[in-house]
Scaffold this motif. Structure first.
Motif, PDB file in Angstrom:
ATOM      1  N   ASP A  96       0.819  -1.214   0.000  1.00 37.75           N
ATOM      2  CA  ASP A  96       0.000   0.000   0.000  1.00 37.75           C
ATOM      3  C   ASP A  96       0.858   1.272   0.000  1.00 37.75           C
ATOM      4  O   ASP A  96       0.455   2.306  -0.537  1.00 37.75           O
ATOM      5  CB  ASP A  96      -0.923   0.010   1.226  1.00 37.75           C
ATOM      6  N   VAL A  97       2.041   1.189   0.600  1.00 38.28           N
ATOM      7  CA  VAL A  97       2.910   2.369   0.644  1.00 38.28           C
ATOM      8  C   VAL A  97       3.366   2.741  -0.749  1.00 38.28           C
ATOM      9  O   VAL A  97       3.383   3.902  -1.144  1.00 38.28           O
ATOM     10  CB  VAL A  97       4.128   2.105   1.556  1.00 38.28           C
ATOM     11  N   VAL A  98       3.747   1.749  -1.529  1.00 37.82           N
ATOM     12  CA  VAL A  98       4.266   2.003  -2.873  1.00 37.82           C
ATOM     13  C   VAL A  98       3.154   2.402  -3.822  1.00 37.82           C
ATOM     14  O   VAL A  98       3.274   3.356  -4.593  1.00 37.82           O
ATOM     15  CB  VAL A  98       5.011   0.759  -3.406  1.00 37.82           C
ATOM     16  N   THR A  99       2.007   1.700  -3.756  1.00 36.83           N
ATOM     17  CA  THR A  99       0.908   2.009  -4.684  1.00 36.83           C
ATOM     18  C   THR A  99       0.275   3.354  -4.387  1.00 36.83           C
ATOM     19  O   THR A  99      -0.328   3.970  -5.260  1.00 36.83           O
ATOM     20  CB  THR A  99      -0.176   0.914  -4.614  1.00 36.83           C
ATOM     21  N   ALA A 100       0.435   3.835  -3.122  1.00 36.79           N
ATOM     22  CA  ALA A 100      -0.149   5.136  -2.769  1.00 36.79           C
ATOM     23  C   ALA A 100       0.661   6.309  -3.289  1.00 36.79           C
ATOM     24  O   ALA A 100       0.193   7.438  -3.310  1.00 36.79           O
ATOM     25  CB  ALA A 100      -0.276   5.252  -1.251  1.00 36.79           C
TER      26      ALA A 100
END
Length: 491
Positions: free
Chosen positions: A78-82
């Motif tokens: 989720d950190v990267v896709t956000a």
């Protein structure tokens, strides 16, 4: 992927955390990928396992990692896709847009073209830095500052300074300025006559923005403070050079045409002379007689090495003719950018509103830390130490100059952190500074401080605040060698 360096300023845990965050956000560790076990990474980096555990735990709490029982730590997808996608990669290499504004023609002023004091950004790498306005870090009371910073980070303190104060200042700092700093200068005012600024320069900038226009005549000591001159030049219609002598600003006919007069009576910038009490009183009388306002920069007033300092102009003012500007840069640290301004209530109210449009207020956490530093008496202790050290260094510099450069005239000073030196009339101190720099000696040529150009080239300033006493004599000896080398090539 990771390589930790011994660094006194950054812990191994902080270094590891930073490298992990960078690798995750840059995509070097793909989303969902497992990280090495704490034991394996610790062995690989030759650090304690607990260091890795704490770094992993921090990143898990902040959402960079996911901890799975009996499986280890994984990169949180989720950190990267956000993260926003790079939509400008193609634009960086695109041809310039022919419709781009011609910025040069749009500039209403060119601050980059003004004459400024120039010193190497890496001055700390030079063995003999005779530069002004910087501090010797060995003299900074680090333990006391850390304690005040710790107090400023308490739960109750954070509740106080974390909120938006809009245009207000920290009441504790205002109270310390009002009751601790100003009484030393004989100045007694109420809280609503004080404004905290980001150094003395912002105070001068605020005043020039509010009070000056193209019809304003601004008088400044010559030689004088370069930044005050350059700030005024952006707003005032005319700048008037006001000569100085061994008693400070000369009360000549040039004063009569001024609307505002900038003066440094405590230690004149850059000559270091102190304005006599008689001249201070006469200057105030002239201000009333000719209807001009004095901007008093209380420059280095607290760094007095013998006797009692002369009273501030503001303390002698009975007609509201003096605006008082001061700073903590020379006693604490220039990087803190903390100053203050004292003026009549109506002026402070407008200055506060103007400052609100610029920055609202100086950083509230720094205000609280400095307030605690003052309240706990650390600033008083620091002042005593600085005066003792600077007195010793100035004496060493005067002795060394008499020995190695006897043809140079030195303005003896009763305080401050620098010497104003006049060399023989045939010398160009700007050229000599370049020769001296090759020998590891940094000095400040004096021509930049004169309003009218070309200014005298044979002046320079030697600062002692950032050079240890034992290096002063060897540095001045090398400066003398640079002078002889310059003369040899100029003959």
């Amino acid at each position: 992927m990771f390589h930790l360096e011994p660094d006194r300023t950054t812990t191994l845990q902080a270094q590891l955390r930073r490298m992990l965050v960078s690798a995750i956000l840059d995509g070097q560790i793909p989303p969902g990928s497992p990280l090495p076990s704490c034991r394996a990474l610790a062995q690989s980096l030759k650090i304690a396992r607990n260091t890795v555990v704490l770094a992993y735990q921090d990143l898990t709490e902040e959402g960079f990692l996911i901890a799975r029982e009996r499986s280890g730590f994984f990169v949180n997808p989720d950190v990267v896709t956000a993260r926003p996608k790079d939509g400008g990669a193609g634009q960086a290499t695109a041809e310039p847009d022919l419709a781009e504004p011609d910025w040069v023609t749009r500039f209403k002023s060119r601050p980059t073209q003004q004459r400024n004091i120039v010193k190497p950004t890496n001055w700390q790498d030079y063995p003999y830095p005779f530069i002004y306005g910087q501090i010797d870090q060995s003299l900074f009371p680090l333990a006391a500052w850390r304690e005040c910073s710790r107090q400023a980070l308490s739960v109750n303190a954070v509740k106080e300074w974390a909120k938006d104060r809009f245009a207000d200042d920290d009441p504790l700092l205002i109270e310390q300025i009002r009751t601790r700093l100003l009484p030393r200068r004989g100045v007694r005012v109420s809280a609503d006559e004080i404004l905290v600024t980001v150094g003395a320069q912002q105070a001068i900038y605020l005043l020039s923005t509010l009070l000056f226009d193209n019809k304003t005549t601004f008088g400044i000591e010559d030689p004088g403070y370069t930044d005050a001159r350059n700030i005024a030049a952006l707003s005032a219609g005319h700048l008037s050079a006001l000569p100085v002598d061994d008693h400070g600003l000369i009360l000549g006919p040039e004063l009569n045409a001024c609307d505002y007069v900038y003066v440094t009576p405590s230690h004149q910038f850059p000559t270091t002379v102190t304005m006599s009490l008689e001249r201070r009183q006469a200057l105030l009388e002239r201000a009333v007689e000719r209807d001009f306002v004095l901007i008093e920069d209380d420059y280095e007033s607290e760094l007095t090495h013998q006797g009692s300092p002369q009273p501030a102009l503001k303390s002698l003012d009975r007609h509201g003719r003096v605006i008082f500007v001061s700073s903590l840069s020379k006693t604490l640290a220039p990087g803190l950018r903390m100053g203050f301004l004292v003026a009549p209530r109506p002026l402070i109210a407008e200055l506060r509103a103007l400052r609100r449009l610029m920055i609202r207020h100086p950083a509230a956490n720094n205000q609280r830390t400095i307030a605690l530093f003052l309240a706990d008496g650390h600033h008083d202790t620091l002042l005593r130490r600085l005066c003792s050290v600077y007195r010793e260094r100035l004496a060493a510099a005067v002795t060394a100059l008499a020995r190695h450069l006897p043809e140079f005239a030195v303005n003896l000073t009763a305080g401050g952190t620098a010497l104003w030196i006049r060399g023989p009339s045939d010398l160009d101190m700007t050229a000599i500074a370049k020769v001296a720099e090759k020998r590891g000696v940094v000095i400040e040529p004096g021509a930049v401080h004169f309003l009218n150009q070309p200014g005298p080239a044979n002046f320079c300033r030697l600062g002692v605040s950032s050079i240890p006493t034992e290096r002063i004599e060897p540095g001045i000896r090398l400066l003398a060698e640079a002078v002889r080398e310059h003369r040899k090539h100029s003959a």
